[in-house]
Design a protein around this motif. Structure first.
Motif, PDB file in Angstrom:
ATOM      1  N   VAL A   1       0.846  -1.201   0.000  1.00 58.94           N
ATOM      2  CA  VAL A   1       0.000   0.000   0.000  1.00 58.94           C
ATOM      3  C   VAL A   1       0.881   1.251   0.000  1.00 58.94           C
ATOM      4  O   VAL A   1       0.661   2.194  -0.777  1.00 58.94           O
ATOM      5  N   ILE A   2       1.905   1.255   0.848  1.00 61.75           N
ATOM      6  CA  ILE A   2       2.807   2.406   0.919  1.00 61.75           C
ATOM      7  C   ILE A   2       3.636   2.527  -0.356  1.00 61.75           C
ATOM      8  O   ILE A   2       3.841   3.633  -0.888  1.00 61.75           O
ATOM      9  N   ILE A   3       4.114   1.392  -0.883  1.00 62.42           N
ATOM     10  CA  ILE A   3       4.940   1.410  -2.094  1.00 62.42           C
ATOM     11  C   ILE A   3       4.153   1.975  -3.277  1.00 62.42           C
ATOM     12  O   ILE A   3       4.639   2.837  -4.030  1.00 62.42           O
ATOM     13  N   LEU A   4       2.906   1.516  -3.451  1.00 61.38           N
ATOM     14  CA  LEU A   4       2.092   1.997  -4.566  1.00 61.38           C
ATOM     15  C   LEU A   4       1.702   3.458  -4.394  1.00 61.38           C
ATOM     16  O   LEU A   4       1.692   4.224  -5.364  1.00 61.38           O
ATOM     17  N   PHE A   5       1.378   3.852  -3.183  1.00 59.69           N
ATOM     18  CA  PHE A   5       1.007   5.248  -2.947  1.00 59.69           C
ATOM     19  C   PHE A   5       2.194   6.163  -3.236  1.00 59.69           C
ATOM     20  O   PHE A   5       2.045   7.201  -3.908  1.00 59.69           O
ATOM     21  N   ASN A   6       3.377   5.783  -2.774  1.00 60.95           N
ATOM     22  CA  ASN A   6       4.572   6.587  -3.053  1.00 60.95           C
ATOM     23  C   ASN A   6       4.899   6.577  -4.541  1.00 60.95           C
ATOM     24  O   ASN A   6       5.319   7.602  -5.101  1.00 60.95           O
TER      25      ASN A   6
ATOM     26  N   ALA B   1      -6.826   1.957  -5.972  1.00 63.66           N
ATOM     27  CA  ALA B   1      -7.303   3.192  -5.348  1.00 63.66           C
ATOM     28  C   ALA B   1      -6.155   4.006  -4.766  1.00 63.66           C
ATOM     29  O   ALA B   1      -6.080   5.223  -4.969  1.00 63.66           O
ATOM     30  N   VAL B   2      -5.228   3.358  -4.039  1.00 53.44           N
ATOM     31  CA  VAL B   2      -4.126   4.116  -3.439  1.00 53.44           C
ATOM     32  C   VAL B   2      -3.173   4.625  -4.511  1.00 53.44           C
ATOM     33  O   VAL B   2      -2.587   5.708  -4.377  1.00 53.44           O
ATOM     34  N   LEU B   3      -3.005   3.878  -5.605  1.00 56.83           N
ATOM     35  CA  LEU B   3      -2.155   4.359  -6.695  1.00 56.83           C
ATOM     36  C   LEU B   3      -2.727   5.632  -7.307  1.00 56.83           C
ATOM     37  O   LEU B   3      -2.010   6.625  -7.500  1.00 56.83           O
ATOM     38  N   LEU B   4      -4.022   5.626  -7.605  1.00 55.98           N
ATOM     39  CA  LEU B   4      -4.653   6.813  -8.189  1.00 55.98           C
ATOM     40  C   LEU B   4      -4.634   7.990  -7.227  1.00 55.98           C
ATOM     41  O   LEU B   4      -4.395   9.130  -7.636  1.00 55.98           O
ATOM     42  N   ALA B   5      -4.880   7.722  -5.956  1.00 53.46           N
ATOM     43  CA  ALA B   5      -4.832   8.808  -4.972  1.00 53.46           C
ATOM     44  C   ALA B   5      -3.438   9.409  -4.906  1.00 53.46           C
ATOM     45  O   ALA B   5      -3.275  10.637  -4.809  1.00 53.46           O
ATOM     46  N   GLY B   6      -2.399   8.563  -4.982  1.00 53.18           N
ATOM     47  CA  GLY B   6      -1.032   9.064  -4.983  1.00 53.18           C
ATOM     48  C   GLY B   6      -0.729   9.906  -6.201  1.00 53.18           C
ATOM     49  O   GLY B   6      -0.062  10.949  -6.108  1.00 53.18           O
TER      50      GLY B   6
END
Length: 489
Positions: free
Chosen positions: A72-77, A249-254
């Motif tokens: 989750v953190i890797i994709l968001f970053n 979702a977290v990728l797009l938010a990032g």
């Protein structure tokens, strides 16, 4: 809590601390031997679990939970690093490779696993889907202080971000199908639902985070990065509860948060990047700890893993993904680099854990094969990336090296008209004296840095590639064209 419990807990904390310190040292060692650090984490953890079996006793479910949090953190970053401005010119190829490329790679691997190695179609689809996503972040970890210029770097990073949630959703759908026609349609419907909900939640959460970080102040600057990470976690949780892809979702938010001008944005970016680096260490270490290395070395799974890795690197990705990449406008050298640099990383680890946790037939064997393929991909492809980039004569640019000291001013409001540029080779500013830039009264150079030191702003100072310039002016597009190189499509 008794003395023995305190001692046992202290021992666990000591072990974790030492493991992280060793892993950080491994990053330095990987630069010297041209082997990506994740390969060292994999082998080191696997060897440690054989020597001290107690450290590898976590269940598959616990392993998958740990890697999920890390991912989750890797994709968001990764989404924040891309940002919408950088992603937009390559959005078409990224989506095309991220979706279609994942499907055809999984299909090609499944056919090979079924016809060449005798796996059932269901097991073959699980193996193919687990190994389809890529992780170009490993590529850039071995490039040192350089990165690939042009569209190929953006396409690789974007493909990785896009095919990760696609691969995860695809595997979850395959796990829910046993091979019948009804189950296949159910799996396809579940996949479509996960993608649709992930997109909706990701966009909504991204815009909500943008509004929040710009409009709602916090009492301390240390709280700003924590708020963003909490928002990423909530985004993943909301999408998952709604039966969508939390990773998409977290990728797009990032991506939506990457370009925002918000208070303490540099601090937020540094914090998320540090957590993502730790997450990568954790993901590869967990996979290594869950494998019995000595038994793997004496089993047929090792040879099968080598064979599948060779097929994937030499045949499946060049042929299938190469066909999809044909309509994309790229130089031949960039095209070849994209096809070679499709490394496997953290997501195949997580998907292998999902397979192991599901207890399907051949689960342990599939998991061991995933380990071998990821290790071969990281060592062979990852270790050769700098050499391949040089052989293909790809344009490379220096990344900004660490600078441990900084001076600056903080403002209550965004400093409108203040921009930072890097002089690129071949740009109009390359080799030009400051007096000849032709800025006039439109802009002012406030500060400059070269090789980590301040650069005097005199009329006869000539700019060089890699110089960092702080400019005050309103004509951003004009200024950007002055410092950036002209590139061909």
């Amino acid at each position: 809590m008794g003395i023995e419990d305190v001692t046992r807990f202290g021992s666990a904390v000591l072990l974790v601390g030492l493991a992280v310190l060793v892993a950080l040292t491994g990053n330095r060692l990987s630069r010297a031997v041209s082997v990506p650090a994740p390969a060292l984490f994999l082998l080191g953890a696997a060897l440690a679990s054989d020597i001290w079996p107690a450290i590898g006793r976590l269940s598959a479910q616990m392993d998958s939970r740990i890697v999920t949090v890390a991912l989750v953190i890797i994709l968001f970053n990764g989404g924040m690093s891309l940002g919408w401005r950088r992603l937009r010119p390559a959005l078409g190829p990224v989506l095309w490779l991220g979706i279609a490329g994942t499907v055809v790679t999984a299909g090609g691997l499944a056919v090979a696993a079924h016809w060449l190695f005798g796996f059932s179609w269901h097991s073959s689809l699980l193996l193919g889907t687990a190994l389809a996503p890529t992780d170009p972040a490993v590529v850039f970890s071995v490039l040192g202080a350089q990165e690939i210029a042009g569209r190929s770097g953006t396409i690789l990073e974007g493909e990785s971000g896009a095919n990760d949630p696609v691969g995860i959703a695809l595997l979850v759908s395959v796990l829910g199908a046993s091979g019948g026609g009804t189950d296949a349609w159910t799996g396809l419907a579940q996949f479509a639902l996960q993608m649709a909900v992930g997109v909706v939640v990701g966009l909504a959460s991204g815009f909500a985070l943008r509004w929040t970080v710009r409009r709602i102040p916090l009492p301390s600057e240390q709280l700003y990065p924590i708020r963003v990470i909490a928002g990423a976690a909530a985004t993943y949780g909301l999408a998952t509860v709604a039966h969508g892809s939390g990773f998409l979702a977290v990728l797009l938010a990032g991506v939506l948060l990457g370009d925002v001008e918000a208070p303490f944005q540099p601090e937020v970016e540094r914090f998320t990047a540090a957590l993502a680096s730790l997450g990568e260490i954790v993901a590869f270490t967990v996979l290594g700890l869950s494998i019995h290395l000595f038994s793997l070395l004496t089993s047929a799974d090792l040879l099968i893993g080598f064979a599948i890795a060779a097929l994937l690197i030499v045949v499946i990705r060049p042929v299938f993904v190469g066909a999809l990449l044909a309509p994309v406008r790229l130089h031949r050298s960039e095209r070849l680099f994209v096809l070679w640099a499709g490394l496997k990383g953290a997501v195949p680890i997580l998907l292998g854990l999902f397979v192991l946790e599901s207890r399907v037939p051949d689960a342990l064997q599939l998991y061991r094969i995933v380990f071998v393929v990821v290790l071969v991909s990281v060592v062979v492809q990852g270790g050769s990336v700098p050499r391949v980039a040089r052989l293909l004569r790809l344009p490379m640019q220096q990344t900004d090296p660490p600078h441990p000291y900084a001076t600056g001013l903080r403002f209550r409001r965004p400093p409108r008209g203040l921009h930072r540029y890097t002089v690129m080779a071949g740009s109009p500013a390359d080799g030009t004296r400051l007096a000849d830039l032709g800025l006039g009264d439109r802009a002012w150079l406030s500060l400059a840095r070269r090789d980590g030191d301040m650069l005097p702003l005199r009329a006869d100072t000539r700019l060089q590639p890699g110089d960092h310039i702080l400019v005050q002016g309103d004509e951003h597009a004009t200024l950007e064209a002055l410092f950036r190189a002209r590139t061909t499509p």
